[in-house]
Every structure is written in C-alpha cells, then in structure tokens.
Design a protein around this motif. Structure first.
Motif, PDB file in Angstrom:
ATOM      1  N   THR A 182       9.785 -50.633 -27.203  1.00 23.77           N
ATOM      2  CA  THR A 182      10.317 -49.637 -28.149  1.00 23.77           C
ATOM      3  C   THR A 182      11.289 -50.232 -29.165  1.00 23.77           C
ATOM      4  OG1 THR A 182      12.205 -49.013 -26.739  1.00 23.77           O
ATOM      5  CG2 THR A 182      10.116 -47.844 -26.374  1.00 23.77           C
ATOM      6  N   GLU A 183      11.309 -51.529 -29.330  1.00 21.86           N
ATOM      7  CA  GLU A 183      12.279 -52.170 -30.222  1.00 21.86           C
ATOM      8  C   GLU A 183      12.109 -51.696 -31.662  1.00 21.86           C
ATOM      9  OE1 GLU A 183      14.051 -56.616 -31.059  1.00 21.86           O
ATOM     10  OE2 GLU A 183      11.910 -56.399 -30.669  1.00 21.86           O
ATOM     11  N   GLY A 184      13.207 -51.305 -32.289  1.00 20.57           N
ATOM     12  CA  GLY A 184      13.204 -50.948 -33.690  1.00 20.57           C
ATOM     13  C   GLY A 184      12.612 -49.597 -34.023  1.00 20.57           C
ATOM     14  N   LEU A 185      12.349 -48.775 -33.017  1.00 16.87           N
ATOM     15  CA  LEU A 185      11.718 -47.478 -33.261  1.00 16.87           C
ATOM     16  C   LEU A 185      12.766 -46.368 -33.311  1.00 16.87           C
ATOM     17  CD1 LEU A 185       8.600 -47.720 -30.924  1.00 16.87           C
ATOM     18  CD2 LEU A 185       8.835 -48.444 -33.312  1.00 16.87           C
ATOM     19  N   ALA A 186      12.448 -45.322 -34.045  1.00 16.65           N
ATOM     20  CA  ALA A 186      13.327 -44.157 -34.121  1.00 16.65           C
ATOM     21  C   ALA A 186      13.411 -43.479 -32.759  1.00 16.65           C
ATOM     22  CB  ALA A 186      12.802 -43.178 -35.164  1.00 16.65           C
ATOM     23  N   PRO A 187      14.532 -42.791 -32.468  1.00 18.89           N
ATOM     24  CA  PRO A 187      14.721 -42.180 -31.146  1.00 18.89           C
ATOM     25  C   PRO A 187      13.576 -41.265 -30.703  1.00 18.89           C
ATOM     26  CG  PRO A 187      16.776 -42.170 -32.356  1.00 18.89           C
ATOM     27  CD  PRO A 187      15.733 -42.665 -33.305  1.00 18.89           C
ATOM     28  N   LEU A 188      13.049 -40.441 -31.606  1.00 20.86           N
ATOM     29  CA  LEU A 188      11.964 -39.539 -31.218  1.00 20.86           C
ATOM     30  C   LEU A 188      10.698 -40.308 -30.863  1.00 20.86           C
ATOM     31  CD1 LEU A 188      12.344 -36.555 -33.733  1.00 20.86           C
ATOM     32  CD2 LEU A 188      12.831 -36.566 -31.274  1.00 20.86           C
ATOM     33  N   ILE A 189      10.435 -41.380 -31.590  1.00 22.78           N
ATOM     34  CA  ILE A 189       9.258 -42.198 -31.296  1.00 22.78           C
ATOM     35  C   ILE A 189       9.460 -42.937 -29.976  1.00 22.78           C
ATOM     36  CG2 ILE A 189       7.804 -44.094 -32.077  1.00 22.78           C
ATOM     37  CD1 ILE A 189       7.460 -41.577 -33.705  1.00 22.78           C
ATOM     38  N   ARG A 190      10.673 -43.439 -29.756  1.00 20.93           N
ATOM     39  CA  ARG A 190      10.951 -44.106 -28.471  1.00 20.93           C
ATOM     40  C   ARG A 190      10.697 -43.155 -27.313  1.00 20.93           C
ATOM     41  NH1 ARG A 190      15.711 -46.339 -30.876  1.00 20.93           N
ATOM     42  NH2 ARG A 190      17.013 -44.938 -29.645  1.00 20.93           N
ATOM     43  N   ALA A 191      11.158 -41.919 -27.455  1.00 19.92           N
ATOM     44  CA  ALA A 191      10.942 -40.930 -26.388  1.00 19.92           C
ATOM     45  C   ALA A 191       9.460 -40.698 -26.151  1.00 19.92           C
ATOM     46  CB  ALA A 191      11.644 -39.620 -26.747  1.00 19.92           C
ATOM     47  N   GLU A 192       8.681 -40.687 -27.226  1.00 20.18           N
ATOM     48  CA  GLU A 192       7.236 -40.487 -27.090  1.00 20.18           C
ATOM     49  C   GLU A 192       6.583 -41.668 -26.371  1.00 20.18           C
ATOM     50  OE1 GLU A 192       3.482 -39.140 -29.967  1.00 20.18           O
ATOM     51  OE2 GLU A 192       5.534 -39.165 -30.751  1.00 20.18           O
ATOM     52  N   ILE A 193       7.040 -42.875 -26.680  1.00 20.09           N
ATOM     53  CA  ILE A 193       6.495 -44.059 -26.007  1.00 20.09           C
ATOM     54  C   ILE A 193       6.846 -44.041 -24.520  1.00 20.09           C
ATOM     55  CG2 ILE A 193       6.553 -46.578 -25.882  1.00 20.09           C
ATOM     56  CD1 ILE A 193       5.088 -45.541 -28.347  1.00 20.09           C
ATOM     57  N   TRP A 194       8.086 -43.702 -24.194  1.00 19.52           N
ATOM     58  CA  TRP A 194       8.474 -43.644 -22.780  1.00 19.52           C
ATOM     59  C   TRP A 194       7.679 -42.577 -22.036  1.00 19.52           C
ATOM     60  CZ3 TRP A 194      10.328 -47.807 -21.109  1.00 19.52           C
ATOM     61  CH2 TRP A 194      11.272 -48.547 -21.823  1.00 19.52           C
ATOM     62  N   ALA A 195       7.430 -41.436 -22.679  1.00 18.03           N
ATOM     63  CA  ALA A 195       6.621 -40.388 -22.051  1.00 18.03           C
ATOM     64  C   ALA A 195       5.196 -40.878 -21.811  1.00 18.03           C
ATOM     65  CB  ALA A 195       6.624 -39.136 -22.919  1.00 18.03           C
ATOM     66  N   CYS A 196       4.665 -41.639 -22.774  1.00 16.68           N
ATOM     67  CA  CYS A 196       3.336 -42.226 -22.614  1.00 16.68           C
ATOM     68  C   CYS A 196       3.292 -43.173 -21.419  1.00 16.68           C
ATOM     69  CB  CYS A 196       2.949 -42.960 -23.891  1.00 16.68           C
ATOM     70  SG  CYS A 196       1.657 -44.206 -23.694  1.00 16.68           S
ATOM     71  N   LEU A 197       4.306 -44.033 -21.303  1.00 13.11           N
ATOM     72  CA  LEU A 197       4.331 -44.994 -20.198  1.00 13.11           C
ATOM     73  C   LEU A 197       4.482 -44.288 -18.849  1.00 13.11           C
ATOM     74  CD1 LEU A 197       6.494 -47.841 -21.791  1.00 13.11           C
ATOM     75  CD2 LEU A 197       3.995 -47.690 -21.591  1.00 13.11           C
ATOM     76  N   ALA A 198       5.255 -43.204 -18.830  1.00 11.86           N
ATOM     77  CA  ALA A 198       5.383 -42.434 -17.596  1.00 11.86           C
ATOM     78  C   ALA A 198       4.038 -41.841 -17.186  1.00 11.86           C
ATOM     79  CB  ALA A 198       6.431 -41.337 -17.765  1.00 11.86           C
ATOM     80  N   ARG A 199       3.278 -41.377 -18.157  1.00 11.75           N
ATOM     81  CA  ARG A 199       1.945 -40.835 -17.852  1.00 11.75           C
ATOM     82  C   ARG A 199       1.027 -41.931 -17.314  1.00 11.75           C
ATOM     83  NH1 ARG A 199      -2.344 -37.968 -22.087  1.00 11.75           N
ATOM     84  NH2 ARG A 199      -4.197 -38.396 -20.825  1.00 11.75           N
ATOM     85  N   LEU A 200       1.080 -43.117 -17.924  1.00  8.84           N
ATOM     86  CA  LEU A 200       0.253 -44.225 -17.448  1.00  8.84           C
ATOM     87  C   LEU A 200       0.640 -44.626 -16.033  1.00  8.84           C
ATOM     88  CD1 LEU A 200       0.123 -46.409 -20.688  1.00  8.84           C
ATOM     89  CD2 LEU A 200      -1.597 -44.802 -19.837  1.00  8.84           C
ATOM     90  N   LYS A 201       1.944 -44.602 -15.745  1.00 10.19           N
ATOM     91  CA  LYS A 201       2.385 -44.892 -14.386  1.00 10.19           C
ATOM     92  C   LYS A 201       1.853 -43.857 -13.414  1.00 10.19           C
ATOM     93  CE  LYS A 201       6.483 -45.395 -11.463  1.00 10.19           C
ATOM     94  NZ  LYS A 201       7.955 -45.430 -11.408  1.00 10.19           N
ATOM     95  N   ALA A 202       1.868 -42.577 -13.814  1.00 12.17           N
ATOM     96  CA  ALA A 202       1.359 -41.510 -12.944  1.00 12.17           C
ATOM     97  C   ALA A 202      -0.128 -41.698 -12.655  1.00 12.17           C
ATOM     98  CB  ALA A 202       1.608 -40.152 -13.585  1.00 12.17           C
ATOM     99  N   GLU A 203      -0.839 -42.355 -13.578  1.00 12.05           N
ATOM    100  CA  GLU A 203      -2.254 -42.641 -13.372  1.00 12.05           C
ATOM    101  C   GLU A 203      -2.467 -43.934 -12.586  1.00 12.05           C
ATOM    102  OE1 GLU A 203      -4.803 -42.367 -16.711  1.00 12.05           O
ATOM    103  OE2 GLU A 203      -3.982 -40.464 -17.406  1.00 12.05           O
ATOM    104  N   ARG A 204      -1.371 -44.545 -12.139  1.00 13.48           N
ATOM    105  CA  ARG A 204      -1.395 -45.735 -11.295  1.00 13.48           C
ATOM    106  C   ARG A 204      -1.883 -46.972 -12.042  1.00 13.48           C
ATOM    107  NH1 ARG A 204       1.753 -46.040  -7.578  1.00 13.48           N
ATOM    108  NH2 ARG A 204       0.420 -47.405  -6.341  1.00 13.48           N
ATOM    109  N   LEU A 205      -1.643 -47.017 -13.358  1.00 13.85           N
ATOM    110  CA  LEU A 205      -1.904 -48.239 -14.108  1.00 13.85           C
ATOM    111  C   LEU A 205      -0.738 -49.188 -13.901  1.00 13.85           C
ATOM    112  CD1 LEU A 205      -3.634 -49.811 -16.202  1.00 13.85           C
ATOM    113  CD2 LEU A 205      -2.271 -48.707 -17.991  1.00 13.85           C
ATOM    114  N   ALA A 206      -1.021 -50.415 -13.515  1.00 13.28           N
ATOM    115  CA  ALA A 206       0.039 -51.409 -13.355  1.00 13.28           C
ATOM    116  C   ALA A 206       0.588 -51.777 -14.726  1.00 13.28           C
ATOM    117  CB  ALA A 206      -0.498 -52.647 -12.649  1.00 13.28           C
ATOM    118  N   ILE A 207       1.912 -51.936 -14.816  1.00 11.41           N
ATOM    119  CA  ILE A 207       2.570 -52.214 -16.091  1.00 11.41           C
ATOM    120  C   ILE A 207       3.636 -53.286 -15.889  1.00 11.41           C
ATOM    121  CG2 ILE A 207       3.965 -51.257 -17.971  1.00 11.41           C
ATOM    122  CD1 ILE A 207       2.790 -48.506 -17.307  1.00 11.41           C
TER     123      ILE A 207
END
Length: 228
Positions: A156-181
């Motif tokens: 999330t480097e250099g991203l606006a706060p709202l975009i950072r939040a969207e990226i973190w939400a995306c990663l949380a969803r991927l984790k819930a799907e058991r994708l290794a990260i």
C-alpha cells in the motif's frame, strides 16, 4: 509451501542477503518486516528467480528452485505484485489482466468483482490510471495467474487512505479464501491484524519471527528493528 533457509543473495559483487530464513505454509499470511534497505525487496527478488541464490536453500513444496528462471518459479504457483506496480503502460486494463492469465479459480469476472473500479476502466490504458488503480491492477494481474502463493512488495505504499483500506479489505478476503500470502508493507497496525506470522530482517539477516501477539508484546523488538 515456500521455505528459505540461510538464504544468501545480492546484486553483482554486492551481497545483500547473508542469512534469511522464513517459511510460508498453505493458507498462511506472513509479513516480511524491516527498515528500508535491510533486504526485504532483495529477498522477494531472490524468491522469484530475479536474483541468483548464492548460498542457503530456497524451496517450493520441498523442491529446490535455486537457479530456475522466473517464469519457471511463477509456473509453480507464485504470483508477484512488484514494488512500483510495473503494469504494462501501453496495454488496457483488460489486456494487462489477460496477458499472463492461467486457467483456475480467478477469472476476469472474479477480478472485476473484487475491484469494480477496474471493470469501469477496462478499456483504459494502464498508464492513465491513478496509483491506487494501478495497484489494484497489479494485484488483479497476479491473481489471474491463479497463484497458490501471492507475494506483494510494498502492498500500500504511497496510496491514499481510502485506497489503502480497499487493498487491506481485498487481502483480508484473499486470506479468508485460504490463499497463502507473503507481503511487505510499512503499515504495522494493518499487518498485525492480517498476518499470521511476522519475520524481521536486519542487514540481510533474519533476526526475529513470531505471531502478532508476540510482536505486540515485544516493544523492544519493534523499537530496535522497525522504528527509525
């Protein structure tokens, strides 16, 4: 799935990694931490075959991948979201996504469902996207390779706060799907919520590893290795 033991690597005659050890199991999220210039990106580049392994072990599913070409490592199920995004600037959003696609769970429709903004801009050249949109595109492009392990360098480097939040939400969803990260980022609070384990490197050496509770209980470790 991924294991590094006493990994050594670097650029030309300059050695950067001296003793890096970490592992990522199936479905696990691991954060690679450390101050700037300590070897985090070099570690990622060595994992992906972009830098030579000079010593130690680098294995995927128990088999050594040292010396393999980047495309061969990618074919073993490792998908990279590189630092600086590195999207194909003269291709459209859709062309970026399908350029390296492989059959599997993730399709164009799935990526557009994850990032509706990309669907709205599917015919737009990647170079005309905002930084946040390019990061979404870089993540979507990596997912289209249908990896078993997603690697993100500066998520999330250099991203606006709202975009950072969207990226973190995306990663949380991927984790819930058991994708290794395996990911690098400077937002420690978000990493503490997302990651199962943390690995800290200092001057090319692994100096600490543990879970979020252990890191939260170790202010001395955070002060010594993570704070400027």
């Amino acid at each position: 799935m991924l294991e590094l033991r006493a990994l050594q690597s670097g650029y030309g005659e300059t050695q950067v990694l001296f003793d890096v050890s970490l592992s990522v199991a199936a479905g696990e999220v691991v954060a690679l931490l450390g101050r700037n210039g300590m070897g985090k990106t070099t570690t990622i580049r060595a994992i992906m075959g972009l830098l030579p392994v000079r010593g130690g072990q680098l294995a995927v599913d128990g088999a050594s991948v040292a010396g393999l070409k980047p495309f061969q490592i990618a074919q073993m199920g490792l998908g990279l979201v590189p630092e600086g995004r590195q999207v194909f600037p003269t291709l459209t959003v859709e062309e970026n996504l399908v350029a390296t696609a492989r059959a599997g769970r993730w399709t164009l429709a799935d990526v557009f469902a994850l990032f509706p903004r990309l669907q709205e801009r599917r015919r737009q050249l990647a170079r005309l996207l905002s930084g946040g949109e390019q990061q979404m595109l870089a993540i979507g492009r990596a997912l289209m390779t249908n990896p078993r392990l997603l690697i993100l360098d500066e998520a999330t480097e250099g991203l606006a706060p709202l975009i950072r939040a969207e990226i973190w939400a995306c990663l949380a969803r991927l984790k819930a799907e058991r994708l290794a990260i395996l990911l690098i980022d400077k937002t420690l609070d978000a990493l503490m919520k997302l990651a199962d384990r943390h690995v800290i490197i200092e001057k090319g050496v692994t100096v600490w590893s543990g879970n979020s509770a252990e890191l939260a209980a170790a202010p001395d470790i955070r002060a010594r290795y993570l704070h400027l």
